[in-house]
Scaffold this active site. Structure first.
Site, PDB file in Angstrom:
ATOM      1  N   GLU A   1      24.581 -17.582  24.542  1.00 49.87           N
ATOM      2  CA  GLU A   1      25.801 -18.211  24.007  1.00 49.87           C
ATOM      3  C   GLU A   1      26.542 -17.250  23.090  1.00 49.87           C
ATOM      4  O   GLU A   1      26.409 -17.319  21.853  1.00 49.87           O
ATOM      5  CB  GLU A   1      25.467 -19.505  23.244  1.00 49.87           C
ATOM      6  CG  GLU A   1      25.105 -20.674  24.143  1.00 49.87           C
ATOM      7  CD  GLU A   1      24.961 -22.001  23.393  1.00 49.87           C
ATOM      8  OE1 GLU A   1      24.972 -21.996  22.145  1.00 49.87           O
ATOM      9  OE2 GLU A   1      24.835 -23.040  24.066  1.00 49.87           O
TER      10      GLU A   1
ATOM     11  N   GLU B   1      22.588 -24.449  30.458  1.00 52.00           N
ATOM     12  CA  GLU B   1      22.130 -25.303  29.361  1.00 52.00           C
ATOM     13  C   GLU B   1      23.084 -26.479  29.227  1.00 52.00           C
ATOM     14  O   GLU B   1      24.301 -26.294  29.217  1.00 52.00           O
ATOM     15  CB  GLU B   1      22.079 -24.513  28.051  1.00 52.00           C
ATOM     16  CG  GLU B   1      21.442 -25.285  26.899  1.00 52.00           C
ATOM     17  CD  GLU B   1      21.405 -24.467  25.605  1.00 52.00           C
ATOM     18  OE1 GLU B   1      20.916 -23.324  25.614  1.00 52.00           O
ATOM     19  OE2 GLU B   1      21.892 -24.997  24.591  1.00 52.00           O
TER      20      GLU B   1
END
Ligand SMILES: [Ca+2]
Ligand SMILES: [Ca+2]
Ligand SMILES: [Ca+2]
Length: 436
Positions: free
Chosen positions: A262, A354
């Site tokens: 991320e 995710e």
């Protein structure tokens, strides 16, 4: 007492002993007998099926006295508003109805029928055996037969904290009870992760790759950079790690490399530059490798940075066999993000590496309605996904109840929190892995 002749046996005894019964009064239940049938069950529907069973649900009936149960058209009874009918033939259409009954035996009218075709007989093939080496074809993920497929699986929690949840019994449950196709192994770099002991964490990853391989599922090697958000901060470490991983596992056909979990507080240009440096490093070892990278704004194509998805779409990573990851938490990321995912998936290959059904912290209330919209979209566009997370952490996004990982029971729903029950149901439905 039922209609017709009833036998009554009565024994009465006086204070002096001996029978002294010369009269027996029998009073019927007060009020008239219940002759009113329950209401017709509504909304009979199929909520799951396998090659030999169908799970049905319906909305509860009402009754002037009380509904005591339900009777399915095949004669099977149920006390609640769901039932699984087993012993069916694969790939066969069945029609079901259901009636409610009350304690007096009154039966409601039958519900509207529902027709369900059972799943095809299972091929018996394990996901990675059937699909083999994956590659990008157009904007889809394709198997060795060049057919688009969707993988569905789970992400671990950080392996520096929750390695106790990744063991024989839990991995067996993921494969055989959940029907998982892929395990994402979340290896943090900071927060007590890789940087503290590269040798130890690299060896852990080697081990998890072998465990996934043994079970015939894919493994997503997740370089879980998060803080700092600029992946370039860990570039040298990433080169070292992925060189060893790719060198050792290059001949496996079940490995997927995710080079940045991320990215955040960093421009897309810097993420793209990082990806274009890392991809050749991996390809030098593993030429046909499938590589995924996160996008800026915590893998939202910049949406969580207040940007538009065109920041990526107008400046794509210069690489083949490459996918962009998109992350969402359904109780934080609603229609704007659904629209963004739908749009980008039409233009570039996307893997949802995710997601959670709760808020962006991985905690808080579940929004299953919004989650279902994402699930439907991902099914329709064959976007692969791994759900956060396969641990017994105390937050709502950890699928197992606290303490589960200390034991060896991971199957069924008894060990699961609501998010776990929900995502397991969505992972267990049959796969569609075309072989021709
Ligand atoms: Ca009644
Ligand atoms: Ca599956
Ligand atoms: Ca390879």
């Amino acid at each position: 007492m039922t209609a017709g002749t009833n036998k009554i046996k009565a024994i009465a005894t006086t204070a002096n002993g001996g029978p002294n019964l010369d009269r027996l009064d029998v009073e019927p239940p007060s009020g008239p007998p219940d002759t009113e049938a329950p209401s017709q069950p509504q909304n009979l529907r199929s909520t799951g099926k396998t090659s030999n069973s169908v799970t049905l649900e319906w909305d509860a009936s009402t009754d002037n006295v009380g509904v005591s149960g339900y009777v399915l058209s095949g004669g099977q009874t149920a006390t609640g508003t769901t039932a699984t009918v087993g012993g069916l033939q694969p790939n066969t259409a069945y029609t079901f109805t259901v009636q409610a009954r009350d304690a007096a035996g009154n039966l409601s009218p039958a519900s509207a029928p529902v027709s369900v075709t059972t799943s095809p007989p299972s091929s018996g093939g394990r996901p990675a055996d059937v699909n083999g080496q994956l590659h990008v074809c157009g904007v889809k993920l394709c198997n060795q037969y060049n057919k688009p497929i969707q993988l569905r699986g789970m992400s671990t929690h950080g392996i520096q904290w929750y390695s106790q949840c990744i063991k024989t019994a839990s991995l067996d449950a993921l494969v055989s009870d959940w029907g998982g196709d892929v395990l994402r192994v979340a290896m943090y770099i900071q927060e007590g992760g890789y940087e503290t002991n590269p040798r130890k964490f690299t060896d852990m990853m080697h081990g998890y790759i072998e465990e996934a391989t043994k079970r015939g599922i894919y493994v997503l090697v997740d370089w879980h950079q998060l803080t700092p958000g600029d992946p370039n901060a860990n570039l040298a470490r990433a080169k070292t790690f992925f060189t060893e991983i790719a060198q050792r596992h290059k001949d496996k056909t079940n490995i997927i490399y995710d080079i940045a979990n991320e990215p955040n507080n960093v421009s897309w240009a810097k993420v793209k530059s990082y990806a274009e440096q890392m991809i050749p490093v991996i390809r030098a070892q593993d030429a046909d490798s499938l590589i995924v990278s996160g996008t800026h704004g915590w893998s939202t194509f910049g949406i969580s940075d207040g940007q538009d998805v065109t920041s990526v779409l107008n400046n794509k990573v210069n690489a083949t066999n490459f996918m962009y990851s998109f992350h969402f938490y359904a109780n934080s990321h609603k229609q704007e993000y659904i629209n963004a995912l739908s749009r980008v998936a039409d233009e570039v290959p996307v893997f949802v590496t995710e997601f959670g059904t709760q808020t962006a912290s991985g905690d808080g209330g579940n929004d299953f309605a919004t989650s279902q919209k994402y699930i439907d979209l991902m099914a329709q566009k064959k976007i692969s996904w791994t759900n956060w997370n396969f641990s017994d952490d105390n937050r709502s996004g950890a699928v197992f109840k606290g303490g589960t990982c200390a034991g060896n029971s991971f199957t069924g729903t008894g060990v699961l929190k609501p998010a776990g029950v929900w995502v397991r149901d969505r992972m267990r439905t049959p796969d569609d892995f075309p072989t021709s």
